[in-house]
Design a protein around this motif. Structure first.
Motif, PDB file in Angstrom:
ATOM      1  N   GLN A 117       0.833  -1.205   0.000  1.00 23.78           N
ATOM      2  CA  GLN A 117       0.000   0.000   0.000  1.00 23.78           C
ATOM      3  C   GLN A 117       0.868   1.256   0.000  1.00 23.78           C
ATOM      4  O   GLN A 117       0.602   2.204  -0.748  1.00 23.78           O
ATOM      5  CB  GLN A 117      -0.919  -0.009   1.239  1.00 23.78           C
ATOM      6  N   ASP A 194      -8.006  -3.204  -5.205  1.00 22.76           N
ATOM      7  CA  ASP A 194      -8.389  -2.433  -4.021  1.00 22.76           C
ATOM      8  C   ASP A 194      -7.327  -1.394  -3.674  1.00 22.76           C
ATOM      9  O   ASP A 194      -7.657  -0.245  -3.342  1.00 22.76           O
ATOM     10  CB  ASP A 194      -8.592  -3.377  -2.828  1.00 22.76           C
ATOM     11  N   THR A 198      -7.290   3.109  -4.152  1.00 26.03           N
ATOM     12  CA  THR A 198      -7.358   3.782  -2.845  1.00 26.03           C
ATOM     13  C   THR A 198      -6.893   5.230  -2.971  1.00 26.03           C
ATOM     14  O   THR A 198      -5.778   5.497  -3.432  1.00 26.03           O
ATOM     15  CB  THR A 198      -6.480   3.051  -1.814  1.00 26.03           C
ATOM     16  N   LEU A 201      -5.135   6.696   2.764  1.00 25.14           N
ATOM     17  CA  LEU A 201      -4.998   5.607   3.733  1.00 25.14           C
ATOM     18  C   LEU A 201      -4.267   6.111   4.975  1.00 25.14           C
ATOM     19  O   LEU A 201      -3.200   6.729   4.879  1.00 25.14           O
ATOM     20  CB  LEU A 201      -4.200   4.456   3.097  1.00 25.14           C
TER      21      LEU A 201
END
Length: 398
Positions: A117, A194, A198, A201
């Motif tokens: 991420q 996903d 994004t 975050l």
């Protein structure tokens, strides 16, 4: 001598008459639309994310440095080859990498998914090195494993990556076409999708607590209808690079731009490409087990569901070729797609034929006799002609 040259001219003409129509057919299939768009980036490509059909391209096979869009490939490799729940121990080497970071500390333990991420959303180069060392033991070994994966499993042909993050190295190169192919492969994975879409975050790190904001403006702002994900990049040698996915009711698109002079230029080119794709094209399907019949009443089934791209609102034709493939044609008779088929056997007729061959000895014997005749008669004719010719020449001598 003139007759000799004339013979070879005729042979060349015949060969060309077979080759040229096929070449023209392939070109017509490749160029669904031929429209000059106002594009400023050095290389771009727009593809249908489902069918893989190239809808627009400019220098799409030119090898160029990709900068941080490299991280798309690193992310999908880590998701598929690693365990996203693993705890990764950050090395001093990862902590000290140049460029954009998520400020990892040496010795810090971070879940692999969180590193992915940070890699994609905040473009963390330190996260990239930590991932590489965790998966392969070193960045050097990672690049070997990484490139093998991209070539053998994704199918790229003109890409070589020298690191996991995209910082410039002379042989760290890809093409717009390959980056579209890598992205098409990656978005089939739900975990990747996903992360890719994004916009922000929350990040709680050992030395850095913040909210990561996606560096791709269109993903962050979500002002463009249907935006589904993206990654941007920049180093001096690569210029501005951008990969963007977007989807609407009838089609999903992937746009790639390489070496834009300005950041806004890469976004303007992307919007031009996406607008063009959504305005002109739509995706259709040939369904698995859909049945087709050729001109001889032979039946065929589609082996797997297959996507194809057509012009918006276009009526298409489907026909079975003499070689047993399904040919999908557009309104101008261009070939849009060729689909593999399985022939459906008539089991009843086959069983009857087998039964007759096994039980009816007379039929078997008759076939043997026919076979003998088919060999003996022509042989006898040839021998007779040969003897006649010998006789003829002997008479002439007399």
């Amino acid at each position: 001598m003139k007759k000799f040259y004339l013979k070879y001219v005729l042979i060349a003409f015949v060969i060309c008459s077979f080759i040229l129509p096929k070449t023209m057919e392939v070109d017509a299939a490749a160029n669904i639309e031929n429209k000059n768009l106002q594009i400023y980036s050095e290389a771009v490509v727009l593809i249908d994310a489902d069918s893989g059909e190239v809808l627009y391209e400019k220098n799409s096979k030119e090898k160029l440095p990709p900068a941080s869009i490299t991280k798309i490939a690193t992310a999908i490799y880590a998701i598929e080859k690693g365990n996203i729940n693993d705890l990764v121990t950050v090395s001093e080497n990862a902590r000290n990498v140049d460029g954009t970071r998520v400020y990892l500390e040496a010795g810090e333990q971070v879940p692999l998914k969180k590193l992915i991420q940070g890699l994609v959303i905040n473009s963390g180069n330190d996260a990239g090195v930590a991932i590489a060392e965790h998966l392969s033991g070193s960045v050097e070994q990672f690049t070997e494993d990484f490139n093998e994966f991209l070539q053998q499993e994704v199918g790229v042909e003109n890409t070589h990556f020298s690191n996991p993050h995209g910082l410039h190295e002379p042989d760290h190169l890809t093409t717009a076409e390959d980056m579209a192919k890598i992205t098409q492969y990656a978005i089939q994975n739900q975990t990747f999708r996903d992360i890719f879409q994004t916009s922000e975050l929350k990040w709680d790190g050992e030395s850095w607590d913040t909210t990561l904001i996606n560096h791709h403006e269109m993903v962050r702002d979500k002002e463009y209808e249907g935006i589904a994900g993206g990654k941007n990049g920049f180093v001096q040698e690569a210029g501005f690079t951008l990969v963007t996915t977007a989807e609407r009711k009838n089609i999903s698109l992937i746009a790639v731009t390489l070496n834009s002079m300005y950041s806004q230029q890469s976004y303007d080119d992307t919007i031009t490409l996406l607008d063009y794709g959504f305005e002109h094209f739509e995706t259709d399907l040939v369904l698995k087990n859909e049945k087709f019949t050729d001109g001889f009443d032979h039946s065929f089934l589609v082996t797997e569901e297959t996507s194809f791209t057509k012009r918006k609102g276009e009526t298409i034709e489907k026909e079975v070729s003499p070689s047993g493939e399904l040919i999908v044609k557009g309104e101008d008779q261009r070939i849009i797609k060729e689909v593999e088929l399985d022939q459906v056997e008539n089991k009843v007729k086959n069983e009857q034929m087998k039964s007759e061959i096994v039980t009816n000895e007379e039929v078997v014997n008759d076939k043997k006799e026919d076979l003998h005749l088919s060999i003996i008669v022509p042989t006898a004719v040839i021998i007779g002609l040969f003897i006649s010719l010998l006789f003829y020449f002997q008479v002439r001598k007399i």
